[in-house]
Design an enzyme around this catalytic site. Structure first.
Site, mmCIF file in Angstrom:
data_model
loop_
_atom_site.group_PDB
_atom_site.id
_atom_site.type_symbol
_atom_site.label_atom_id
_atom_site.label_comp_id
_atom_site.label_asym_id
_atom_site.label_seq_id
_atom_site.Cartn_x
_atom_site.Cartn_y
_atom_site.Cartn_z
ATOM 1 C CG HIS A 311 -2.071 0.909 1.111
ATOM 2 N ND1 HIS A 311 -1.994 2.251 1.385
ATOM 3 C CD2 HIS A 311 -3.333 0.676 0.679
ATOM 4 C CE1 HIS A 311 -3.170 2.794 1.144
ATOM 5 N NE2 HIS A 311 -4.003 1.873 0.714
ATOM 6 C CG ASP A 369 -8.688 -4.684 -2.333
ATOM 7 O OD1 ASP A 369 -9.865 -4.623 -1.937
ATOM 8 O OD2 ASP A 369 -8.118 -3.766 -2.933
#
Ligand code: ACO
Length: 434
Positions: A311, A369
């Site tokens: 991320h 996710d």
């Protein structure tokens, strides 16, 4: 935002005069250096592709501490909101209004959203224009943008009431549009919303009931969907939110701006990652294949990434991933699927990756996710619709950020500059001289 006592000074080795720039402090998080006078004073721009060090606005909606792995909506930790902060519409109210609703405010908000769940009957013709195998994100970009042609009474972005009505319409109609995209893809009739159901239960009804058979709502599954929506509701100035702000900075209407956000979210580096993560797990197939797969990920020439990992902001475990893993377990338990091979594979892959030097040294942890695809699949949502669910959830964040931008007196049209590296001025040669 307050002025810091400290100032930043930019000096140049060629003896050009130094430039002093103010520093502003937020309530938490890094301070910012105000470089707005830089070009006027020096004729130079800053260079920051990907906005690695650039704050493009000030905002009071969502705060992320990427090192701690902390996510706050209006100051409230995501863990508290997801576990005991009420349902998704409470989170919507919070993001839009800055405070959690009282019981009366919640009742009124739920009633207002519920009153807007239907879409204009003519919307079905837009759907019918798509091929049945169209990707739902393509359908959503088109149909959400098309909403602007139906609601001329709420398009004046300078009118706070219009902005409010558009926000409610978008939040209320997204589940209807996402479910219609699904029904169309499988050739079933569109199902109208039921206003006696909660936001998430109604979505499941529109997805899974048919005129011949009602869908029996299951509280555990409805709660799981609600949690997915809460966890995805906002995430400060990510790519799609910045897209919404940039589109909105020109004065474009909110439906057009949200359609732009959906387009950006579609990409596999952003919202498309949940779909990609599930496909990746399916491709790996078994725990025995993990070492070969990890070796591919580490090979820079392979182009393979561990989807659902890494991320831009989190350099620690994404707090949403922890909650999602918990939900994953609850849902699989409820459905008697606790031995689900993909869940087992995901947990094994996560464990191996978290101990591997490649991932440890780059601070790559699971993001939201990594597990959300498994939960959605268990709920009966097809893989191609995962990113559509993300768009549904993120609509409130996009619209809250859009509203904040419109009311910000410092707001200007977004217009990045460039470092030009192409040909300098030259004459056009005749075609036989090229
Ligand atoms: N698998 C393997 N290596 C990775 C991964 C990954 N998932 N993510 C980052 N890396 C590596 C990069 O190759 C790079 O290595 P290097 O320093 O040797 O060149 C290093 O880690 C830093 O990565 P960057 O790409 O510079 O990080 P950036 O902040 O630009 O990218 C992103 C973040 C796009 C999310 C990236 O981690 C990624 O592609 N992850 C997979 C896709 C994904 O899960 N996206 C969902 C994001 S969350 C969301 O949208 C809800």
């Amino acid at each position: 935002m307050t002025n810091s006592e400290t100032k930043a000074t930019l000096s140049f080795s060629d003896g050009s005069p130094a430039l002093e720039m103010p520093i502003y402090k937020g309530s938490i998080g890094p301070d910012v250096i105000d470089i707005r006078k830089l070009y006027g004073s020096t004729g130079m721009f800053t260079y920051d592709p990907g906005f690695m060090s650039t704050a493009a606005c000030n905002s009071s909606i969502t705060y992320i501490d990427g090192d701690k792995g902390e996510l706050l909506y209006r100051g409230y930790p995501i863990e508290q909101l997801a576990v005991n902060g009420g349902d998704f519409l409470e989170t919507c109210y919070l993001l839009l209004n800055g405070e959690l609703p009282t019981a009366d405010q919640k009742k009124e908000f739920v009633a207002t959203v519920t009153n807007h769940t239907m879409v204009h009957e003519q919307m079905q013709f837009f759907f019918r224009g798509f091929r049945r195998d169209a990707h739902p994100m393509s359908v959503l970009v088109g149909t959400v943008g098309a909403l602007a042609s139906f609601y001329h009474d709420s398009l004046d972005i300078n009118d706070p009431h219009h902005r409010e009505v558009s926000a409610i319409r978008l939040i209320a109609k997204m589940p209807t549009l996402v479910a219609m995209a699904y029904k169309y893809s499988i050739g079933q009739p569109f199902v109208y919303p039921r206003n006696d159901l909660s936001y998430s239960a109604n979505f499941m009804h529109m997805m899974f009931s048919t005129p011949c058979e009602p869908y029996k709502t299951n509280e555990v599954l409805v709660r799981a969907l609600d949690r997915i929506l809460i966890l995805h509701a906002d995430h400060e100035q990510n790519a799609s939110t910045s897209t919404v702000r940039l589109a909105g900075s020109s004065g474009a209407n909110p439906f057009a701006c949200i359609a732009a956000g959906i387009a950006c979210l579609w990409g596999p580096a952003h919202g498309g990652a949940n779909e990609a993560a599930l496909s990746m797990l399916e491709e790996i197939g078994s725990v025995d294949n993990i070492p070969t797969f990890i070796a591919q990920v580490k090979d820079k020439n392979s182009g393979v990434k561990l989807m659902g990992f890494g991320h831009r902001v989190y350099k620690n475990y994404d707090p949403r991933a922890k909650l999602m893993r918990e939900t994953c377990y609850e849902v699989l338990q409820e459905l008697g699927l606790q031995d689900d091979p993909l869940f087992k594979l995901a947990m094994a892959l996560e464990k191996i990756a978290l101990e591997d030097e490649y991932f440890v040294s780059r601070k790559l942890y699971p993001n939201v996710d990594f597990y959300s695809g498994i939960v959605q699949r268990a709920l009966g949502i097809p893989t191609a619709l995962f990113t559509g669910i993300f768009a549904l959830a993120r609509t409130v964040g996009w619209i809250a950020q859009w509203k904040e931008m419109i009311s910000d007196p410092e707001q200007k049209i977004g217009r990045p500059r460039q470092l030009f590296v192409g040909a300098a001025k030259r004459d056009v040669p005749a075609i036989d001289k090229r």
